[in-house]
Design an enzyme around this catalytic site. Sequence first.
Site, PDB file in Angstrom:
ATOM      1  N   ARG A 107       0.607  -1.554  -0.055  1.00 36.51           N
ATOM      2  CA  ARG A 107      -0.151  -0.154   0.349  1.00 36.51           C
ATOM      3  C   ARG A 107       0.906   1.244   0.082  1.00 36.51           C
ATOM      4  O   ARG A 107       1.878   1.267   0.513  1.00 36.51           O
ATOM      5  CB  ARG A 107      -0.786  -0.127   1.437  1.00 36.51           C
ATOM      6  N   CYS A 109      -0.116   5.291   0.818  1.00 39.65           N
ATOM      7  CA  CYS A 109      -0.890   6.666   0.936  1.00 39.65           C
ATOM      8  C   CYS A 109      -0.076   7.676   2.230  1.00 39.65           C
ATOM      9  O   CYS A 109       0.147   7.728   1.817  1.00 39.65           O
ATOM     10  CB  CYS A 109      -1.676   5.525   2.925  1.00 39.65           C
TER      11      CYS A 109
END
Length: 137
Positions: A107, A109
């Site tokens: 991920r 972010c």
Amino acid sequence: MKLEKLFKKIETKNAPAAIGPYSQAIEVGHFIFTSGQIPIDPHTGNLVSGGIEEQITQVIKNLSAVLEKAGSNLNRVIKTTCFLQSIGDFAKFNAVYEKYFTGKPARSCVEVSALPKGALVEIEVIAFNDKESLEND
């Protein structure tokens, strides 16, 4: 070979229609690349009411609908890219996110200055789509 023959456009009415010149997702081989989803209710075309938690939940419902149309699911997500209007929402974001992405995909972010329609969050994913092995999920 034309590039268009290498990929398949994915579209579903169970997620918001694209609000620009792009597809909800593209499938290439065993991979699905979604466009970013914001918290639009596909039935009303409006942002969901509530705060960051409600918006994240709707975004994930939208992503799930797109992946389902492609024959995949959230368990097959290998990478997410997440955009937050405020990094101050990071802890609340994680609390909702971890309920759905239990496989802990890779991920990124980041905080952004603004998102379409005033959304607080946007997420795009890359998922694996080996339809035969999905029976084991």
